[in-house]
Design an enzyme around this catalytic site. Structure first.
Site, short mmCIF file in Angstrom:
data_model
loop_
_atom_site.label_atom_id
_atom_site.label_comp_id
_atom_site.label_asym_id
_atom_site.label_seq_id
_atom_site.Cartn_x
_atom_site.Cartn_y
_atom_site.Cartn_z
N ASP A 72 2.12 -6.84 -2.08
CA ASP A 72 3.51 -6.37 -1.93
C ASP A 72 4.44 -7.38 -2.62
O ASP A 72 4.01 -8.44 -3.07
CB ASP A 72 3.85 -6.24 -0.44
CG ASP A 72 4.98 -5.25 -0.20
OD1 ASP A 72 5.58 -4.76 -1.17
OD2 ASP A 72 5.28 -4.98 0.98
N HIS B 142 3.45 6.24 -3.16
CA HIS B 142 4.58 5.52 -2.53
C HIS B 142 5.50 4.85 -3.55
O HIS B 142 6.72 4.99 -3.47
CB HIS B 142 4.02 4.48 -1.54
CG HIS B 142 5.07 3.59 -0.95
ND1 HIS B 142 6.10 4.07 -0.19
CD2 HIS B 142 5.25 2.24 -1.02
CE1 HIS B 142 6.86 3.06 0.21
NE2 HIS B 142 6.38 1.94 -0.29
#
Ligand code: HEM
Length: 479
Positions: free
Chosen positions: A197, A336
């Site tokens: 991330d 996403h």
């Protein structure tokens, strides 16, 4: 006649917003202000020196880089540079409590996140026409403010909290604290589903002088900071709100064993792929990146850890490669990262919908029993935090109009409805959480996959306002 808007003063903007404070551990401490507001505002003066500015956050980053380079030159492993950074923000309840009654010019902030829960499709129940989300009680009780304390060590965080509390005395009380931490060893930097991330954030004019390839055109500071160039509501902001930013905080639990079980049961079967590879591939198709961080748009069939580690390349794509945004051969429309930043799907005109994300995982690693039973018994997830100047363009819009919207991105082939964002998308029906996602199988673009459950569960949150340093000194605190 156009007025010239002053450039950003990085000594005035809190450090978490544009620069981010490097961290291994982070405490998010929610507080309420007690009735002696005058004493709180007086004591606040003593806490303001603890709040990290953008200049300071940049300095911390530079010293960590230098330290690493020096260690590398000696052929040694760099040890951690001691760091403590503090961010302070207030909800609309907090502003009212302090007696600041001007509107900052954002109705979603003004109404609070609880009032927004149903529109976000958070899970909950409706009784007598009233929606009550399944949130942790603390987020339903009206929090006044939040301190976020970031550090390389938990003990430094505890020491800083003690210091802050000693300055504020009994004028506040802690209502909830949640500790986040970077995951251990090779999972460092990865969220709990296992994906790297913190790769893609926009570059901001006046601040990021050397944007990385793929960061997109640097965005106007007014999409993140109130009252700066291109803030859509610039003219209606009170003067003290200038160079502050709206923080959307979300406590998001992640059902990791359940997510992994689903991937295991539904491997993509193409070519020579083993079932394990097929499951990993499905996970990557849902996220739009491999666990390493390599984007599917550049590495569509196989992970490429070298590409993932190369900051000049790992964000340099816009879904039009080689020339067509109408196929999901490389990356599903619903993945996403594509849903939340559709890049060239919208002709790269997404500046006003960009947000700056600063999250950290919380909770323990999955235990062997949880993994074996495919069932979560320990709460874990992401303490999601992002900044924007207008919630209706940033977090709220991305969640509601993109992630939860089956038709988005629009204008795709008629037989290929994109479907929900499989990671954070939420279905509107409180009784049926089944979500349909298209395009997960690269060999059958029109096939849909039903997701039986949400693997990211909102347990609540709040919208906060992170004021500038000068506003903290002159409007929030009193001598
Ligand atoms: C537990 C929940 C979540 C997980 C596990 C998750 C995971 C990830 C991962 C692994 C990435 C790719 C790494 C990167 O580009 O930095 C990413 C990117 C991103 N996420 Fe999330 N995320 C979550 C919640 C959210 C929420 C609530 C939003 C906003 C509503 C959001 C918006 C974004 C955006 C804007 C990007 C960057 C996309 C790009 O520029 O390519 N995420 N997320």
């Amino acid at each position: 006649m156009s007025t010239t808007v002053p450039p950003v003063d990085i000594n005035n903007v809190q450090g978490d917003i544009l620069a981010g404070i490097p961290k291994k551990f982070e405490a998010t401490l929610f507080f309420n202000i007690d009735d002696n507001v005058t004493a709180f505002r007086k004591n606040l003066t003593k806490v303001i020196p603890f709040i990290t500015t953008t200049t300071q956050a940049q300095g911390i980053r530079a010293s960590i880089l230098k330290h690493k380079q020096e260690a590398a030159a000696r052929g040694a492993q760099a040890d951690l540079v001691p760091v403590v950074g503090v961010t302070l923000a207030f909800s609309q309840f907090g502003l009212k409590k302090i007696g600041i009654n001007d509107h900052i010019g954002d109705s979603l902030f003004e109404n609070g996140q609880l009032a927004d829960a149903q529109a976000l499709n958070d899970k909950g129940t409706i009784k007598d026409n009233k929606f009550t989300p399944d949130w942790l009680p603390v987020f339903k009780n009206g929090i006044h403010g939040v301190f976020v304390i970031a550090s390389d060590s938990q003990s430094s965080i505890e020491a800083k909290i003690t210091e802050i509390k000693s300055k504020l005395g009994t004028t506040i009380h802690e209502v909830f604290r949640v500790n986040g931490n970077v995951r251990p060893k090779e999972e460092a930097g990865h969220e709990h589903f296992g994906f790297l991330d913190g790769i893609s954030n926009p570059a901001v004019i006046d601040f990021d002088t050397h944007p990385l390839p793929g960061q997109g055109n640097p965005i106007s500071p007014g999409f993140i900071l109130l009252g700066r160039q291109d803030d859509p509501n610039r003219t209606s902001r009170p003067s003290w709100a200038v160079e502050g930013s709206i923080m959307a905080f979300r406590y998001l639990s992640q059902l990791v064993p359940e997510f992994n079980t689903f991937l295991k049961k539904n491997p993509i079967q193409i070519g020579e792929m083993t079932p394990e590879q097929g499951s990993e591939f499905l996970g990557a198709r849902l996220m739009g990146r491999w666990k390493s961080g390599a984007p599917l748009d550049l590495a569509p069939l196989k992970d490429d850890p070298e590409l993932a580690a190369d900051r000049q390349r790992n964000n340099n794509f816009d879904y039009s490669f080689p020339e067509d945004i109408q196929t999901q051969d490389r990356c599903p429309f619903a993945a996403h990262v594509r849903k939340t930043n559709p890049r060239n799907d919208l002709g790269n005109r997404v500046e006003r919908n960009r947000i700056i994300r600063r999250g950290i995982p919380f909770g323990p690693e999955v235990t062997p029993t949880e993994a074996q039973q495919g069932k979560t018994t320990h709460d874990r997830g992401l303490l999601f935090r992002c900044y924007q100047s207008v919630l209706g363009n940033g977090f709220h819009f991305i969640q509601q109009s993109w992630a939860n919207n089956e038709g988005f991105p629009f204008g795709k082939p008629a037989d290929q409805t994109p479907g929900f964002d499989p990671i954070i998308g939420q279905a509107p029906d409180p009784n049926s959480r089944v979500r349909v996602v298209g395009g997960t199988n690269p060999q059958n673009a029109t096939a849909n996959l039903s997701l039986p459950t949400d693997w990211v569960v909102s347990k609540g949150g709040e919208y906060f306002f992170a004021p500038s340093i000068s506003a903290l000194k002159t409007t929030f605190a009193t001598a």
